[in-house]
Design a protein around this motif. Structure first.
Motif, mmCIF file in Angstrom:
data_model
loop_
_atom_site.group_PDB
_atom_site.id
_atom_site.type_symbol
_atom_site.label_atom_id
_atom_site.label_comp_id
_atom_site.label_asym_id
_atom_site.label_seq_id
_atom_site.Cartn_x
_atom_site.Cartn_y
_atom_site.Cartn_z
ATOM 1 N N ASP A 70 0.825 -1.213 0.000
ATOM 2 C CA ASP A 70 0.000 0.000 0.000
ATOM 3 C C ASP A 70 0.859 1.263 0.000
ATOM 4 O OD1 ASP A 70 -2.749 -1.237 0.379
ATOM 5 O OD2 ASP A 70 -1.699 -2.043 2.139
ATOM 6 N N TRP A 71 1.980 1.204 0.734
ATOM 7 C CA TRP A 71 2.836 2.380 0.881
ATOM 8 C C TRP A 71 4.303 2.003 0.705
ATOM 9 C CZ3 TRP A 71 1.715 7.536 1.633
ATOM 10 C CH2 TRP A 71 0.387 7.854 1.902
ATOM 11 N N LEU A 72 5.055 2.938 0.144
ATOM 12 C CA LEU A 72 6.511 2.861 0.069
ATOM 13 C C LEU A 72 7.063 4.030 0.891
ATOM 14 C CD1 LEU A 72 9.251 1.878 -1.167
ATOM 15 C CD2 LEU A 72 8.778 3.417 -3.098
ATOM 16 N N ILE A 73 7.905 3.730 1.888
ATOM 17 C CA ILE A 73 8.471 4.760 2.748
ATOM 18 C C ILE A 73 9.939 4.973 2.381
ATOM 19 C CG2 ILE A 73 8.923 5.492 5.118
ATOM 20 C CD1 ILE A 73 5.979 5.140 4.540
ATOM 21 N N LEU A 74 10.300 6.225 2.061
ATOM 22 C CA LEU A 74 11.681 6.570 1.708
ATOM 23 C C LEU A 74 12.135 7.704 2.619
ATOM 24 C CD1 LEU A 74 11.156 6.512 -2.162
ATOM 25 C CD2 LEU A 74 12.443 4.820 -0.838
ATOM 26 N N VAL A 111 0.879 2.159 -5.676
ATOM 27 C CA VAL A 111 1.539 2.293 -4.375
ATOM 28 C C VAL A 111 1.692 3.775 -4.022
ATOM 29 C CG1 VAL A 111 3.559 1.712 -3.001
ATOM 30 C CG2 VAL A 111 2.807 0.163 -4.832
ATOM 31 N N LYS A 112 1.274 4.136 -2.820
ATOM 32 C CA LYS A 112 1.487 5.511 -2.367
ATOM 33 C C LYS A 112 2.895 5.638 -1.784
ATOM 34 C CE LYS A 112 -3.386 6.354 -1.325
ATOM 35 N NZ LYS A 112 -4.372 6.699 -0.259
ATOM 36 N N ILE A 113 3.442 6.846 -1.887
ATOM 37 C CA ILE A 113 4.832 7.060 -1.452
ATOM 38 C C ILE A 113 4.876 8.158 -0.398
ATOM 39 C CG2 ILE A 113 7.180 7.613 -2.176
ATOM 40 C CD1 ILE A 113 6.421 6.749 -4.994
ATOM 41 N N ALA A 114 5.538 7.850 0.703
ATOM 42 C CA ALA A 114 5.807 8.855 1.745
ATOM 43 C C ALA A 114 7.311 9.054 1.823
ATOM 44 C CB ALA A 114 5.268 8.386 3.093
ATOM 45 N N VAL A 115 7.731 10.316 1.901
ATOM 46 C CA VAL A 115 9.165 10.608 1.998
ATOM 47 C C VAL A 115 9.411 11.520 3.196
ATOM 48 C CG1 VAL A 115 9.477 10.406 -0.501
ATOM 49 C CG2 VAL A 115 9.131 12.663 0.530
ATOM 50 N N VAL A 116 10.612 11.462 3.721
ATOM 51 C CA VAL A 116 11.020 12.340 4.817
ATOM 52 C C VAL A 116 12.014 13.353 4.279
ATOM 53 C CG1 VAL A 116 12.188 12.483 7.029
ATOM 54 C CG2 VAL A 116 10.663 10.559 6.555
ATOM 55 N N GLY A 117 11.629 14.611 4.315
ATOM 56 C CA GLY A 117 12.551 15.672 3.927
ATOM 57 C C GLY A 117 12.385 16.148 2.495
ATOM 58 N N GLU A 118 12.617 17.451 2.301
ATOM 59 C CA GLU A 118 12.504 18.040 0.966
ATOM 60 C C GLU A 118 13.550 17.491 0.009
ATOM 61 O OE1 GLU A 118 12.675 22.252 1.495
ATOM 62 O OE2 GLU A 118 10.512 22.421 1.795
ATOM 63 N N LYS A 158 0.025 -2.554 4.221
ATOM 64 C CA LYS A 158 1.313 -3.200 3.997
ATOM 65 C C LYS A 158 2.307 -2.145 3.518
ATOM 66 C CE LYS A 158 3.413 -7.396 2.168
ATOM 67 N NZ LYS A 158 3.189 -8.684 1.438
ATOM 68 N N VAL A 159 3.392 -2.000 4.269
ATOM 69 C CA VAL A 159 4.339 -0.904 4.040
ATOM 70 C C VAL A 159 5.711 -1.468 3.698
ATOM 71 C CG1 VAL A 159 5.489 1.083 5.078
ATOM 72 C CG2 VAL A 159 3.085 0.588 5.640
ATOM 73 N N LEU A 160 6.280 -0.991 2.601
ATOM 74 C CA LEU A 160 7.652 -1.360 2.222
ATOM 75 C C LEU A 160 8.603 -0.255 2.663
ATOM 76 C CD1 LEU A 160 9.712 -3.173 0.788
ATOM 77 C CD2 LEU A 160 9.165 -1.976 -1.352
ATOM 78 N N PHE A 161 9.629 -0.647 3.392
ATOM 79 C CA PHE A 161 10.580 0.328 3.926
ATOM 80 C C PHE A 161 11.999 -0.074 3.510
ATOM 81 C CE2 PHE A 161 12.447 2.210 8.118
ATOM 82 C CZ PHE A 161 12.984 3.264 7.399
ATOM 83 N N PRO A 162 12.470 0.421 2.320
ATOM 84 C CA PRO A 162 13.876 0.198 1.933
ATOM 85 C C PRO A 162 14.766 1.130 2.754
ATOM 86 C CG PRO A 162 12.480 0.798 0.050
ATOM 87 C CD PRO A 162 11.746 1.156 1.286
ATOM 88 N N ARG A 163 15.725 0.558 3.472
ATOM 89 C CA ARG A 163 16.486 1.355 4.415
ATOM 90 C C ARG A 163 17.942 0.922 4.430
ATOM 91 N NH1 ARG A 163 15.692 -0.839 10.439
ATOM 92 N NH2 ARG A 163 17.947 -0.952 10.260
ATOM 93 N N VAL A 164 18.732 1.628 5.247
ATOM 94 C CA VAL A 164 20.125 1.262 5.422
ATOM 95 C C VAL A 164 20.185 -0.110 6.091
ATOM 96 C CG1 VAL A 164 20.302 2.392 7.673
ATOM 97 C CG2 VAL A 164 22.358 2.064 6.284
ATOM 98 N N GLU A 165 21.195 -0.893 5.753
ATOM 99 C CA GLU A 165 21.250 -2.268 6.240
ATOM 100 C C GLU A 165 21.451 -2.342 7.750
ATOM 101 O OE1 GLU A 165 23.370 -6.524 5.083
ATOM 102 O OE2 GLU A 165 24.049 -4.666 4.141
ATOM 103 N N THR A 166 22.300 -1.495 8.290
ATOM 104 C CA THR A 166 22.542 -1.515 9.733
ATOM 105 C C THR A 166 22.375 -0.112 10.301
ATOM 106 O OG1 THR A 166 24.927 -1.159 9.398
ATOM 107 C CG2 THR A 166 24.165 -3.434 9.584
ATOM 108 N N GLY A 167 21.881 -0.062 11.552
ATOM 109 C CA GLY A 167 21.765 1.232 12.237
ATOM 110 C C GLY A 167 20.628 2.077 11.746
#
Length: 510
Positions: A313-317, A343-350, A387-396
């Motif tokens: 439903d959502w992709l978070i970047l 898929v809707k997209i949410a982002v953090v920051g300009e 259902k949210v997909l969150f591609p992120r940094v592998e550690t930390g």
């Protein structure tokens, strides 16, 4: 000797503030001792701090001059007292500037020094008089020399050259003309004399070798630059009228960070925008990459998520790295932005939003304050069963964000899209500046940059940061600064690099 002392041999150029290099402007703004030549314009002396010690050591022909030995002594003395010394020379330090003698003395006394180039009148004076020194048809080369001691010159060789540029020759005009005519130059050879080039007092006389002494009779020819050769005739042919601007000090570009040295801790290859913005405001910027961005150890989870992208439903970047690596991997799987149609997209920051726009997409949601912590609180729809997909940094990464999404009923699928590591080495320039306490501000744009900075510095001998201003981009980064340094001196009101820069400017103005 105090390790912080340093001498800067700086070229003042023509004297006009408008032709001063940015580096020279920065050094003048932070000078503790100014040792300057006679031909340095008074306006430049106003660029140093009020408490700067100013020493006039100018040398002018026929007038009392400071002995070179005394100048050398002053340079060494103030450097060994731990001062930032600017040795301001007219023109360029390496063009008849006696810099070699001063450098040898500084080296002999283990004094640190740096040479900063300036604009030389040898090429600027002809330009400002509208005279090209080279021309495809009449001048393929030119020679620059001083006529201060004409008896030492090979006039026979000089007379054969197409174009001559002569410095410090005003009092030797008759000798110059006599020698050139004696060795075969035509009496009709054009000559131009430019006095006080690039200043409001600039004057220009043109004639030929046969008549130039008549044209300038009774005129004080100091300081002047002479140009001899057929190129002088081009001035009239081109009808060159070179405009010279004389900016007042209050008309200079607004540079509120002038004289401040700012250490930027960003990932390798990602600090150029921050650097350029700070530099335009006058700061001396040193880059110290504290993050290395690379692919994750495995693409398996991300590839599987991409294969079932329509189920989300959502992709978070939350970062530009997340955007770039996600879409790069999307392309390797034979897909493009069209695969995200449902898929809707949410982002953090300009900045993340701008990175997404480069992929031809606009976000459906950007949380206020540009921070991930407000993502759940202000989410535009209920998260129950989403259902949210969150591609992120592998550690930390952002464990708190995932936990809060899950508590709201979302099914969050975390996948490694990239990895960020601490570099193995530290920038030599950054380490040197830190250990010599030459840094005014250190900027941090994430918690990880704070942690990696401290690790890098500890691995390379450490440094005293008591007098350094700690600048943070936002609350999470500030928390890391408090843990590592016990303080935060600046926190951006708007949690962006632009907001951080503005906060630093406000700090500097206070």
């Amino acid at each position: 000797m105090n390790a912080q002392g340093k001498v800067y041999l700086v070229g003042a150029g023509l004297g006009n503030v408008g032709y001063l290099t940015v580096k020279a402007l920065q050094l003048l703004a932070q000078a503790e001792v100014l040792i300057y030549d006679a031909l340095v314009d008074d306006q430049l002396l106003q660029l140093v701090p009020e408490n700067c010690l100013k020493l006039d050591v100018g040398k002018r022909g026929g007038k009392p001059s400071t002995p070179q030995a005394e100048i050398n002594h002053l340079l060494v003395k103030h450097c060994q007292l731990g001062k930032q010394v600017v040795r301001l020379k007219s023109g360029d330090p390496f063009i008849f500037g006696r810099s070699a003698a001063e450098m040898k003395v500084l080296m002999a006394h283990n004094c640190r020094f740096e040479v900063v180039p300036g604009i030389s009148s040898s090429y600027a004076a002809p330009l400002l008089a509208g005279i090209p020194l080279t021309d495809p048809n009449i001048s393929s080369c030119f020679a620059v020399f001083t006529a201060h001691e004409p008896e030492k010159l090979d006039w026979e060789a000089l007379a054969r050259l197409e174009t001559l540029v002569i410095l410090m020759g005003g009092k030797q005009l008759s000798v110059i003309v006599q020698q050139l005519l004696h060795y075969g130059r035509s009496p009709q050879t054009p000559i131009a004399i430019v006095k006080w080039a690039g200043t409001q007092k600039q004057q220009i006389w043109t004639s030929d070798l046969a008549n130039i002494q008549i044209v300038t009779a009774g005129v004080s020819l100091s300081p002047v630059v002479m140009i001899i050769g057929e190129v002088v005739a081009l001035r009239e042919q081109l009808n060159a009228k070179i405009e010279i601007e004389f900016p007042a000090l209050d008309m200079l570009p607004d540079q509120p960070l002038l004289g401040k040295t700012i250490l930027v801790t960003r990932s390798a290859g990602q600090s150029s925008n921050a650097r350029d913005h700070l530099a335009t405001l006058g700061a001396n910027v040193i880059e110290m990459p504290t993050l290395e961005i690379s692919p994750p150890s495995s693409w398996e989870d991300l590839d599987q998520a991409i294969a079932h992208i329509a189920d989300f439903d959502w992709l978070i970047l939350t970062s530009t790295n997340g955007v770039e690596y996600f879409f790069a991997r999307l392309a390797t799987q034979g897909k493009d932005a069209r695969a995200l149609a449902g898929v809707k997209i949410a982002v953090v920051g300009e900045k993340t939003a701008r990175s997404l726009a480069q992929q031809g997409l606009q976000p459906d949601f950007i949380p206020p304050n540009f921070i991930a912590d407000s993502l759940v609180e202000h989410f535009p729809e209920p998260l129950q069963a989403k259902k949210v997909l969150f591609p992120r940094v592998e550690t930390g990464g952002r464990e708190v964000l995932v936990k809060e999404f899950t508590m709201k009923g979302a099914d969050v699928v975390e996948v490694a899209a990239y990895e960020s590591r601490c570099p193995q080495t530290i920038s030599p320039d950054a380490l040197k500046a830190l250990q010599q306490q030459a840094v005014d501000v250190i900027t941090f744009a994430s918690s990880k940059t704070v942690q990696n900075f401290c690790q890098l510095l500890a691995n390379h001998g450490g440094a005293n940061l008591d007098s350094v201003c700690i600048a943070s981009i936002g609350p999470l980064t500030s928390k890391a600064c408090q843990q590592q340094f016990g303080r935060v001196d600046i926190e951006a009101s708007e949690y962006t690099l632009e907001g951080l820069t503005q906060a630093i400017v406000q700090w500097a103005q206070r």
